[in-house]
Design a protein around this motif. Structure first.
Motif, PDB file in Angstrom:
ATOM      1  N   VAL A   1       4.898  23.801   3.552  1.00  0.00           N
ATOM      2  CA  VAL A   1       3.690  23.021   3.843  1.00  0.00           C
ATOM      3  C   VAL A   1       3.894  21.598   3.307  1.00  0.00           C
ATOM      4  O   VAL A   1       3.670  20.605   4.014  1.00  0.00           O
ATOM      5  CB  VAL A   1       2.436  23.666   3.197  1.00  0.00           C
ATOM      6  CG1 VAL A   1       1.207  22.787   3.401  1.00  0.00           C
ATOM      7  CG2 VAL A   1       2.197  25.065   3.759  1.00  0.00           C
ATOM      8  N   MET A   2       4.351  21.500   2.072  1.00  0.00           N
ATOM      9  CA  MET A   2       4.566  20.180   1.454  1.00  0.00           C
ATOM     10  C   MET A   2       5.530  19.326   2.280  1.00  0.00           C
ATOM     11  O   MET A   2       5.413  18.109   2.360  1.00  0.00           O
ATOM     12  CB  MET A   2       5.155  20.353   0.047  1.00  0.00           C
ATOM     13  CG  MET A   2       4.204  20.929  -0.973  1.00  0.00           C
ATOM     14  SD  MET A   2       5.112  21.382  -2.470  1.00  0.00           S
ATOM     15  CE  MET A   2       3.784  21.974  -3.506  1.00  0.00           C
ATOM     16  N   ALA A   3       6.504  19.992   2.904  1.00  0.00           N
ATOM     17  CA  ALA A   3       7.532  19.277   3.662  1.00  0.00           C
ATOM     18  C   ALA A   3       7.068  18.920   5.075  1.00  0.00           C
ATOM     19  O   ALA A   3       7.812  18.274   5.817  1.00  0.00           O
ATOM     20  CB  ALA A   3       8.790  20.131   3.736  1.00  0.00           C
ATOM     21  N   GLY A   4       5.877  19.369   5.445  1.00  0.00           N
ATOM     22  CA  GLY A   4       5.359  19.004   6.770  1.00  0.00           C
ATOM     23  C   GLY A   4       5.850  19.919   7.875  1.00  0.00           C
ATOM     24  O   GLY A   4       5.800  19.565   9.049  1.00  0.00           O
ATOM     25  N   ARG A   5       6.325  21.092   7.480  1.00  0.00           N
ATOM     26  CA  ARG A   5       6.836  22.001   8.510  1.00  0.00           C
ATOM     27  C   ARG A   5       5.737  22.916   9.078  1.00  0.00           C
ATOM     28  O   ARG A   5       6.038  23.843   9.828  1.00  0.00           O
ATOM     29  CB  ARG A   5       7.989  22.822   7.901  1.00  0.00           C
ATOM     30  CG  ARG A   5       9.143  23.034   8.867  1.00  0.00           C
ATOM     31  CD  ARG A   5      10.390  23.550   8.175  1.00  0.00           C
ATOM     32  NE  ARG A   5      11.248  22.461   7.754  1.00  0.00           N
ATOM     33  CZ  ARG A   5      11.503  22.137   6.499  1.00  0.00           C
ATOM     34  NH1 ARG A   5      10.976  22.820   5.508  1.00  0.00           N
ATOM     35  NH2 ARG A   5      12.292  21.132   6.203  1.00  0.00           N
ATOM     36  N   THR A   6       4.495  22.651   8.721  1.00  0.00           N
ATOM     37  CA  THR A   6       3.388  23.488   9.197  1.00  0.00           C
ATOM     38  C   THR A   6       2.229  22.601   9.648  1.00  0.00           C
ATOM     39  O   THR A   6       2.186  21.417   9.306  1.00  0.00           O
ATOM     40  CB  THR A   6       2.825  24.383   8.066  1.00  0.00           C
ATOM     41  OG1 THR A   6       2.051  23.555   7.178  1.00  0.00           O
ATOM     42  CG2 THR A   6       3.921  25.067   7.283  1.00  0.00           C
TER      43      THR A   6
ATOM     44  N   MET B   1       0.854  -1.210   0.000  1.00  0.00           N
ATOM     45  CA  MET B   1       0.000   0.000   0.000  1.00  0.00           C
ATOM     46  C   MET B   1       0.880   1.247   0.000  1.00  0.00           C
ATOM     47  O   MET B   1       1.743   1.382   0.865  1.00  0.00           O
ATOM     48  CB  MET B   1      -0.894  -0.035   1.256  1.00  0.00           C
ATOM     49  CG  MET B   1      -1.639   1.247   1.528  1.00  0.00           C
ATOM     50  SD  MET B   1      -3.171   1.339   0.636  1.00  0.00           S
ATOM     51  CE  MET B   1      -4.163   0.174   1.568  1.00  0.00           C
ATOM     52  N   ALA B   2       0.656   2.099  -0.979  1.00  0.00           N
ATOM     53  CA  ALA B   2       1.411   3.364  -0.992  1.00  0.00           C
ATOM     54  C   ALA B   2       0.547   4.451  -0.364  1.00  0.00           C
ATOM     55  O   ALA B   2      -0.653   4.538  -0.656  1.00  0.00           O
ATOM     56  CB  ALA B   2       1.750   3.735  -2.419  1.00  0.00           C
ATOM     57  N   TYR B   3       1.134   5.215   0.507  1.00  0.00           N
ATOM     58  CA  TYR B   3       0.397   6.327   1.127  1.00  0.00           C
ATOM     59  C   TYR B   3       0.866   7.637   0.499  1.00  0.00           C
ATOM     60  O   TYR B   3       2.022   7.753   0.081  1.00  0.00           O
ATOM     61  CB  TYR B   3       0.651   6.358   2.639  1.00  0.00           C
ATOM     62  CG  TYR B   3       0.056   5.171   3.355  1.00  0.00           C
ATOM     63  CD1 TYR B   3      -1.276   5.181   3.762  1.00  0.00           C
ATOM     64  CD2 TYR B   3       0.824   4.046   3.595  1.00  0.00           C
ATOM     65  CE1 TYR B   3      -1.816   4.075   4.405  1.00  0.00           C
ATOM     66  CE2 TYR B   3       0.287   2.945   4.236  1.00  0.00           C
ATOM     67  CZ  TYR B   3      -1.043   2.967   4.643  1.00  0.00           C
ATOM     68  OH  TYR B   3      -1.583   1.879   5.273  1.00  0.00           O
ATOM     69  N   VAL B   4      -0.008   8.608   0.464  1.00  0.00           N
ATOM     70  CA  VAL B   4       0.379   9.899  -0.125  1.00  0.00           C
ATOM     71  C   VAL B   4       1.017  10.781   0.948  1.00  0.00           C
ATOM     72  O   VAL B   4       0.839  10.546   2.146  1.00  0.00           O
ATOM     73  CB  VAL B   4      -0.823  10.661  -0.734  1.00  0.00           C
ATOM     74  CG1 VAL B   4      -1.406   9.879  -1.891  1.00  0.00           C
ATOM     75  CG2 VAL B   4      -1.869  11.001   0.305  1.00  0.00           C
ATOM     76  N   ASN B   5       1.721  11.778   0.501  1.00  0.00           N
ATOM     77  CA  ASN B   5       2.229  12.819   1.399  1.00  0.00           C
ATOM     78  C   ASN B   5       1.046  13.737   1.689  1.00  0.00           C
ATOM     79  O   ASN B   5       0.696  14.601   0.882  1.00  0.00           O
ATOM     80  CB  ASN B   5       3.368  13.587   0.721  1.00  0.00           C
ATOM     81  CG  ASN B   5       3.856  14.758   1.565  1.00  0.00           C
ATOM     82  OD1 ASN B   5       3.264  15.086   2.599  1.00  0.00           O
ATOM     83  ND2 ASN B   5       4.936  15.384   1.125  1.00  0.00           N
ATOM     84  N   GLU B   6       0.421  13.522   2.837  1.00  0.00           N
ATOM     85  CA  GLU B   6      -0.826  14.243   3.135  1.00  0.00           C
ATOM     86  C   GLU B   6      -0.614  15.729   3.364  1.00  0.00           C
ATOM     87  O   GLU B   6      -1.567  16.504   3.409  1.00  0.00           O
ATOM     88  CB  GLU B   6      -1.534  13.606   4.331  1.00  0.00           C
ATOM     89  CG  GLU B   6      -2.025  12.218   3.974  1.00  0.00           C
ATOM     90  CD  GLU B   6      -3.038  11.675   4.949  1.00  0.00           C
ATOM     91  OE1 GLU B   6      -3.716  12.473   5.611  1.00  0.00           O
ATOM     92  OE2 GLU B   6      -3.146  10.435   5.033  1.00  0.00           O
ATOM     93  N   ASN B   7       0.641  16.129   3.491  1.00  0.00           N
ATOM     94  CA  ASN B   7       0.886  17.566   3.626  1.00  0.00           C
ATOM     95  C   ASN B   7       0.373  18.320   2.400  1.00  0.00           C
ATOM     96  O   ASN B   7      -0.065  19.464   2.495  1.00  0.00           O
ATOM     97  CB  ASN B   7       2.374  17.831   3.814  1.00  0.00           C
ATOM     98  CG  ASN B   7       2.874  17.268   5.124  1.00  0.00           C
ATOM     99  OD1 ASN B   7       2.248  17.472   6.159  1.00  0.00           O
ATOM    100  ND2 ASN B   7       3.980  16.546   5.083  1.00  0.00           N
ATOM    101  N   TYR B   8       0.429  17.646   1.236  1.00  0.00           N
ATOM    102  CA  TYR B   8      -0.059  18.281   0.008  1.00  0.00           C
ATOM    103  C   TYR B   8      -1.550  18.599   0.115  1.00  0.00           C
ATOM    104  O   TYR B   8      -2.036  19.543  -0.493  1.00  0.00           O
ATOM    105  CB  TYR B   8       0.185  17.373  -1.205  1.00  0.00           C
ATOM    106  CG  TYR B   8       1.582  17.478  -1.780  1.00  0.00           C
ATOM    107  CD1 TYR B   8       2.684  17.039  -1.056  1.00  0.00           C
ATOM    108  CD2 TYR B   8       1.796  18.022  -3.046  1.00  0.00           C
ATOM    109  CE1 TYR B   8       3.967  17.131  -1.576  1.00  0.00           C
ATOM    110  CE2 TYR B   8       3.084  18.118  -3.573  1.00  0.00           C
ATOM    111  CZ  TYR B   8       4.163  17.672  -2.838  1.00  0.00           C
ATOM    112  OH  TYR B   8       5.427  17.774  -3.353  1.00  0.00           O
TER     113      TYR B   8
END
Ligand code: MLT
Length: 411
Positions: free
Chosen positions: A140-145, A1-8
Motif C-alpha cells: 500500500v505504501m508503495a502505491g501498488r494498491t 513545496m514538499a508533498y507527502v506520499n499519499e499512499n500512507y
C-alpha cells in the motif's frame, strides 16, 4: 513545496501490534492492579541460547582490541554465517543454495517489507486473507494498491481466502498475479501448506510468470515430517521463489535482530521491453545501498546456533514453546472452542465463542480475564470472528491463561 506520499493515507491509523499495545497500555493505566497475561504479539520469552551469548561475548572482546576490531562488514553478511546457513538449512537437506544467493539482514519483517521495492509499481500483488500485515501495508505504501474498500480489502489486490472451509490452503485465483506472498507455517493461522499445495503454486508461478515471496520464518516449528521446511524442496522453485528466514523465532533473536533472504540467481522477472532480469543483483544493489550489514556481534551469535550446543538449546526452546501450543490447543478444545494451528507453528487460531467479532472478543478477554491476544480481523477481513494466541509466553502464564479462558468462555 514538499508533498507527502499519499499512499500512507490509505492505511488505517496504526500498525496492528502498535494498536494492540496502545489499547493494553490504556487498560493498564486505568487498572494498574490487573494481572495481565500477554499472548498477543509473537515475541519470545526465553533468553538467548547460551551458545549465542558466549559467541557474542567473545565478539565483544574482539571489538575491544585493535588487532581484532571490525568496522563495516560485508553488506550481504559475513562468510562464516552464510556458510553455516547453507550447510545446516540447505545442503544438509539436499538443497542447493549458493553463497551469493543469501543476504543476511536484521530480520524477516524488514526483508518481507522491503522486497517489493525491486518490483514494478504496477505489478498485481496477491496475499492470503488473513495475512501477516507487513506484506500488504508495504505494498500500500508503495502505491501498488488502490483505496481501502468498505469490505476491508484494498482495491487492486488479489486476496486469497484462507479459512477452515479450504483447510487454510487457498485456491488458485482466476485473475493474473505477479507477486504472491505465502507464509508457511502460517502467521496468523498456525497452519501449513502441504507439499502438494506448494507444488501447485510453483507450477502456477512458472506458468504465469509469478514470483513467490515465501516467508518461512517459522520453519523451525514444523513437527510433521512431510511438511516442506523450505520452498526449494519443491522442484522448480529455484526459478520462481524468494525465501525469507529468521533467527527471531528460531533462536530468540526478536530483540537482537538477524534474518536472511535467499534469492536464487535463476529467479527472474521481466523488464518492460520483455527481457528477463534476474532479481538477485537488484536485491544486492538495494541491500548494499540501503543496508550496512547486520552487526558482527549479532552474526557471531547467530552462527553459534549451528554448533552442537546451540542446536541442542534451540531445539529445547522450540519444544518448550510447542508444549505451550499443545496446552493452549488442548485446553481450549476441552473448553468447547474450535481451534486450528499449534501443531507445526507457535500460533493457535481460534473461532471466537458465539461468533463474537474479533475486536469485541479482544476487549472482553482483556477486561474480564486480563489476557491479551490478537484479533483475527487485524489480519484481514477473513480473520473476522477468529482470534490468535501465541505459544511464545511463559509456561506458567500460558497455563493460567488457559484456565482463565476455560472458566469464563467454555461453550
Ligand atoms: C507477530 O506477532 O505476528 C509477529 O511477532 C510479528 C513479527 O514477527 O514481526
Amino acid at each position: 513545496m514538499a508533498y507527502v506520499n499519499e499512499n500512507y493515507l490509505k492505511l488505517p491509523g496504526s500498525y496492528l501490534f502498535a494498536e494492540i499495545a496502545r489499547r493494553v497500555a490504556a487498560y493498564k493505566e486505568a487498572h494498574p492492579e490487573a494481572d495481565i497475561i500477554r499472548l498477543g504479539i509473537g515475541d519470545v520469552t526465553l533468553p538467548l541460547p547460551q551458545a549465542s551469548i558466549k559467541a557474542m561475548q567473545k565478539a565483544v572482546e574482539e571489538m575491544g582490541k585493535k588487532e581484532t576490531f571490525r568496522g563495516y562488514g560485508p553488506e550481504q553478511g559475513y562468510d562464516f554465517l552464510i556458510d553455516a546457513i547453507i550447510e545446516h538449512n540447505y545442503t544438509s537437506r539436499g538443497l542447493k543454495v549458493e553463497h551469493d544467493e543469501i543476504f543476511v539482514s536484521d530480520g524477516s519483517k524488514s526483508d518481507t517489507g522491503n522486497i517489493q521495492e525491486i518490483f514494478a509499481e504496477d505489478n498485481v500483488v496477491a496475499i492470503t486473507d488473513p495475512v501477516y500485515p507487513v506484506y500488504l501495508d508495504t505494498n500500500v505504501m508503495a502505491g501498488r494498491t488502490g483505496k481501502l474498500k468498505d469490505d476491508g480489502h484494498f482495491d487492486g489486490v488479489v486476496y486469497l481466502a484462507s479459512n477452515a472451509e479450504n483447510n487454510f490452503s487457498p485456491t488458485i485465483p482466476s485473475e493474473h498475479i505477479d507477486m504472491l506472498y505465502l507464509c508457511c507455517p502460517n502467521n496468523p493461522t498456525g497452519t501449513t501448506l502441504s507439499r502438494e499445495a506448494l507444488t501447485k503454486w510453483v507450477a502456477y508461478a512458472k506458468e504465469h510468470d509469478t514470483v513467490i515471496l515465501f516467508d518461512a520464518a517459522y520453519a523451525a516449528y514444523i513437527t510433521e515430517p512431510d511438511v516442506p521446511r523450505s520452498i526449494y524442496e519443491i522442484e522448480g522453485a529455484r526459478d520462481v521463489a524468494i525465501e525469507f528466514r529468521s533467527f527471531s523465532k528460531t533462536a530468540g533473536f526478536t530483540g537482537t535482530r538477524c534474518g536472511y533472504t535467499v534469492i536464487p540467481k535463476t529467479v527472474t522477472a521481466k523488464t518492460k521491453d520483455g527481457k528477463r532480469q534476474p532479481l538477485n543483483p537488484l536485491w544486492s544493489r538495494r541491500h548494499s545501498t540501503k543496508y550496512n550489514g547486520t552487526a558482527y556481534i549479532v552474526q557471531r551469535g547467530a552462527e553459534a546456533i549451528y554448533t552442537p550446543e546451540g542446536q541442542k538449546e534451540i531445539k529445547e526452546h522450540i519444544a518448550y514453546y510447542m508444549e505451550n501450543a499443545r496446552i493452549i490447543r488442548e485446553g481450549l478444545t476441552k473448553a468447547g472452542l474450535t481451534v486450528y494451528g499449534g501443531v507445526n507453528a507457535p500460533y493457535i487460531w481460534l473461532k471466537t465463542p458465539n461468533n463474537m467479532k474479533s475486536w469485541d472478543f479482544f476487549d472482553k478477554l482483556l477486561k474480564e480475564v486480563s489476557i491479551v491476544g490478537t484479533p483475527g480481523a487485524g489480519f484481514g477481513p477473513c480473520g473476522e470472528g477468529y482470534f490468535r494466541l501465541t505459544a511464545f509466553g511463559d509456561r506458567n502464564d500460558t497455563e493460567r491463561a488457559v484456565e482463565r479462558i476455560k472458566t469464563k468462555f467454555s461453550v
